[in-house]
Design a protein around this motif. Structure first.
Motif, PDB file in Angstrom:
ATOM      1  N   UNK A 204       0.750  -1.181  -0.106  1.00 46.72           N
ATOM      2  CA  UNK A 204       0.044   0.104   0.018  1.00 46.72           C
ATOM      3  C   UNK A 204       0.924   1.216   0.107  1.00 46.72           C
ATOM      4  N   UNK A 205       0.418   2.373  -0.567  1.00 49.37           N
ATOM      5  CA  UNK A 205       1.117   3.492  -0.653  1.00 49.37           C
ATOM      6  C   UNK A 205       0.345   4.823  -0.603  1.00 49.37           C
ATOM      7  N   UNK A 206       0.885   6.005   0.158  1.00 48.65           N
ATOM      8  CA  UNK A 206       0.241   6.962   0.335  1.00 48.65           C
ATOM      9  C   UNK A 206       1.395   8.048   0.219  1.00 48.65           C
ATOM     10  N   UNK A 207       1.521   8.770  -0.920  1.00 46.87           N
ATOM     11  CA  UNK A 207       2.548   9.585  -1.316  1.00 46.87           C
ATOM     12  C   UNK A 207       3.772   9.041  -1.209  1.00 46.87           C
ATOM     13  N   UNK A 208       4.797   9.248  -0.357  1.00 47.62           N
ATOM     14  CA  UNK A 208       6.053   8.519  -0.343  1.00 47.62           C
ATOM     15  C   UNK A 208       6.286   7.350   0.821  1.00 47.62           C
ATOM     16  N   UNK A 209       5.102   7.028   1.717  1.00 46.57           N
ATOM     17  CA  UNK A 209       5.133   6.111   2.388  1.00 46.57           C
ATOM     18  C   UNK A 209       4.539   4.637   1.963  1.00 46.57           C
ATOM     19  N   UNK A 210       5.225   3.738   2.387  1.00 46.76           N
ATOM     20  CA  UNK A 210       4.723   2.514   1.896  1.00 46.76           C
ATOM     21  C   UNK A 210       4.495   1.512   2.991  1.00 46.76           C
ATOM     22  N   UNK A 211       3.412   0.556   3.052  1.00 44.12           N
ATOM     23  CA  UNK A 211       3.270  -0.542   3.833  1.00 44.12           C
ATOM     24  C   UNK A 211       3.214  -1.579   3.094  1.00 44.12           C
ATOM     25  N   UNK A 212       3.833  -2.887   3.640  1.00 47.97           N
ATOM     26  CA  UNK A 212       3.630  -4.152   3.150  1.00 47.97           C
ATOM     27  C   UNK A 212       3.361  -5.069   4.304  1.00 47.97           C
ATOM     28  N   UNK A 213       2.241  -6.011   3.587  1.00 44.17           N
ATOM     29  CA  UNK A 213       1.993  -7.288   4.504  1.00 44.17           C
ATOM     30  C   UNK A 213       2.614  -8.410   3.651  1.00 44.17           C
ATOM     31  N   UNK A 214       3.668  -8.912   4.147  1.00 42.11           N
ATOM     32  CA  UNK A 214       4.313  -9.838   3.419  1.00 42.11           C
ATOM     33  C   UNK A 214       4.208 -11.418   4.269  1.00 42.11           C
ATOM     34  N   UNK A 215       3.926 -12.435   3.674  1.00 40.75           N
ATOM     35  CA  UNK A 215       3.627 -13.721   4.431  1.00 40.75           C
ATOM     36  C   UNK A 215       4.301 -14.820   3.642  1.00 40.75           C
ATOM     37  N   UNK A 216       5.083 -15.677   4.232  1.00 40.98           N
ATOM     38  CA  UNK A 216       5.980 -16.718   3.615  1.00 40.98           C
ATOM     39  C   UNK A 216       5.477 -17.996   4.358  1.00 40.98           C
ATOM     40  N   UNK A 217       5.485 -18.966   3.635  1.00 36.28           N
ATOM     41  CA  UNK A 217       5.441 -20.425   4.399  1.00 36.28           C
ATOM     42  C   UNK A 217       6.794 -20.678   4.931  1.00 36.28           C
ATOM     43  N   UNK A 218       6.624 -21.282   6.277  1.00 37.03           N
ATOM     44  CA  UNK A 218       7.675 -21.626   6.946  1.00 37.03           C
ATOM     45  C   UNK A 218       8.338 -22.745   6.140  1.00 37.03           C
ATOM     46  N   UNK A 219       9.903 -22.645   6.161  1.00 39.99           N
ATOM     47  CA  UNK A 219      10.805 -24.151   5.694  1.00 39.99           C
ATOM     48  C   UNK A 219      11.279 -24.751   6.906  1.00 39.99           C
ATOM     49  N   UNK A 220      11.692 -25.648   6.704  1.00 49.24           N
ATOM     50  CA  UNK A 220      12.052 -26.756   7.568  1.00 49.24           C
ATOM     51  C   UNK A 220      13.150 -26.053   8.803  1.00 49.24           C
ATOM     52  N   UNK A 221      12.329 -25.928  10.369  1.00 49.44           N
ATOM     53  CA  UNK A 221      13.428 -25.328  11.164  1.00 49.44           C
ATOM     54  C   UNK A 221      13.083 -23.841  11.295  1.00 49.44           C
ATOM     55  N   UNK A 222      12.265 -22.993  10.661  1.00 50.26           N
ATOM     56  CA  UNK A 222      12.155 -21.927  10.616  1.00 50.26           C
ATOM     57  C   UNK A 222      10.816 -21.387  11.763  1.00 50.26           C
ATOM     58  N   UNK A 223      11.378 -20.764  12.738  1.00 55.70           N
ATOM     59  CA  UNK A 223      10.515 -20.430  13.951  1.00 55.70           C
ATOM     60  C   UNK A 223      11.202 -19.349  14.600  1.00 55.70           C
ATOM     61  N   UNK A 224      10.472 -18.189  15.065  1.00 54.69           N
ATOM     62  CA  UNK A 224      11.090 -17.459  15.989  1.00 54.69           C
ATOM     63  C   UNK A 224      11.439 -17.931  17.250  1.00 54.69           C
ATOM     64  N   UNK A 225      10.167 -18.818  17.795  1.00 55.27           N
ATOM     65  CA  UNK A 225      10.652 -19.609  18.897  1.00 55.27           C
ATOM     66  C   UNK A 225      11.639 -20.529  18.886  1.00 55.27           C
ATOM     67  N   UNK A 226      11.865 -21.427  17.745  1.00 57.32           N
ATOM     68  CA  UNK A 226      12.639 -22.267  17.807  1.00 57.32           C
ATOM     69  C   UNK A 226      14.120 -21.802  17.684  1.00 57.32           C
ATOM     70  N   UNK A 227      14.152 -20.664  17.204  1.00 59.39           N
ATOM     71  CA  UNK A 227      15.586 -20.063  17.054  1.00 59.39           C
ATOM     72  C   UNK A 227      15.693 -19.125  18.376  1.00 59.39           C
ATOM     73  N   UNK A 228      14.748 -19.012  19.097  1.00 56.81           N
ATOM     74  CA  UNK A 228      14.946 -18.637  20.624  1.00 56.81           C
ATOM     75  C   UNK A 228      15.269 -17.025  20.510  1.00 56.81           C
ATOM     76  N   UNK A 229      14.273 -16.322  19.548  1.00 52.65           N
ATOM     77  CA  UNK A 229      14.411 -14.887  19.335  1.00 52.65           C
ATOM     78  C   UNK A 229      13.456 -14.244  20.365  1.00 52.65           C
ATOM     79  N   UNK A 230      13.897 -13.493  21.173  1.00 58.24           N
ATOM     80  CA  UNK A 230      12.972 -13.139  22.361  1.00 58.24           C
ATOM     81  C   UNK A 230      11.664 -12.258  21.673  1.00 58.24           C
ATOM     82  N   UNK A 231      10.599 -12.465  22.037  1.00 62.13           N
ATOM     83  CA  UNK A 231       9.271 -11.377  21.626  1.00 62.13           C
ATOM     84  C   UNK A 231       9.616 -10.093  22.087  1.00 62.13           C
ATOM     85  N   UNK A 232       9.310  -9.159  21.499  1.00 59.82           N
ATOM     86  CA  UNK A 232       9.273  -7.814  21.924  1.00 59.82           C
ATOM     87  C   UNK A 232       7.909  -7.450  22.895  1.00 59.82           C
TER      88      UNK A 232
END
Length: 289
Positions: A204-232
């Motif tokens: 989406x676009x408004x003037x010079x500003x951009x917003x994207x909703x990006x979605x991808x299917x997980x690959x093997x082993x991909x997970x914020x939790x599995x990689x121990x990334x701490x949620x904000x």
């Protein structure tokens, strides 16, 4: 200057951009320039680049001491009206070259030039390297597919966007439109590929500003939790992850099979708020597939 159209094209705007920045345009022409800048991301980025160039040059000049003899020499040359000054003959060409080179570097850093494929990839790699690995997935597709894309003048119809999304993901369109501020226009909604990976991408676009909703299917082993990334933070039992680099803000969450990213040049708090608003519906939709 004869050109006073209410809607300038990019070429006309850039030819007169320095006059606009110096407030040397007639009132109607200045208004036309401002209107164009409000709706053209490329020219807005060029305007920002030139502002940065001027600021850096001003700072460089102020931080350096002037040799005692230089002021007298310049004044002496300025008195000779029929002959170019020492500055014009010697320093002006060099200063122009510096401006051009510095402007290109800054605009490149802003991701605003129509660069070669190799240069685009170098820029994406440079930016992405500064955030956690799993956050790069969404940021890379956003820059590749939205920042470097020249959108059409008129937004696609809902029918066009629905067809490009396909029946599996078309239901995301009304969810996004429901939560994103009305001044943003949905310019693309499609399935795309970047580095061999499939994405569902709404931009989406408004003037010079951009917003994207990006979605991808997980690959093997991909997970914020599995990689121990701490949620904000956690919202309605959905852990949220956040990162920011240059002008880009990224807020993300995951479902059992998808990684979901909201990427924009909004302020971090606004990017987070927007993701918080749409996350429950997006998660429910993806979980139902």
């Amino acid at each position: 200057m004869k050109q006073t159209e209410l809607n300038w094209n990019c070429e006309t705007l850039r030819e007169n951009l320095d006059l606009y920045m110096d407030n040397h345009l007639p009132a109607d022409a200045g208004l036309a320039a401002q209107m164009h800048l409000n709706h053209c991301v490329d020219c807005a980025a060029e305007w920002q680049s030139r502002r940065m160039i001027r600021g850096r040059l001003r700072q460089a000049v102020r931080s350096d001491t002037t040799p005692p003899f230089l002021e007298a020499r310049i004044k002496a040359n300025l008195r000779i009206a029929h002959r170019p000054s020492l500055w014009q003959r010697t320093w002006a060409p060099a200063a122009a070259a510096v401006l051009i080179c510095l402007g290109s570097v800054i605009a490149y850093q802003l991701g605003a030039l129509r660069l070669t494929t190799s240069s685009q990839e170098s820029y994406i790699a440079s930016v992405s390297s500064r955030i956690p690995a799993l956050m790069r997935v969404g940021l890379g597709d956003h820059i590749h597919c939205s920042v470097f894309r020249k959108f059409p003048k008129d937004a696609p119809t809902v029918e066009e966007l629905t067809r490009k999304m396909g029946p599996e993901y078309a239901g995301l369109i009304p969810i996004v439109r429901k939560h994103v501020p009305r001044e943003f226009t949905l310019m693309q909604a499609h399935q795309c590929r970047y580095h061999g990976r499939r994405f569902v991408h709404l931009s989406l676009k408004s003037g010079a500003r951009l917003i994207s909703l990006v979605i991808a299917k997980k690959s093997d082993g991909e997970s914020f939790e599995a990689q121990k990334v701490i949620p904000e933070f956690v919202h309605t039992d959905i852990p949220m992850y956040q990162a920011g680099v240059q002008r880009f803000e990224v807020t993300a969450f995951e479902t059992g099979s998808h990684l979901v990213y909201l990427v924009s040049d909004l302020a971090q708090s606004k990017n987070n708020d927007l993701m918080l608003a749409m996350a429950p519906e997006v998660k429910a939709y993806l979980s139902s597939l």
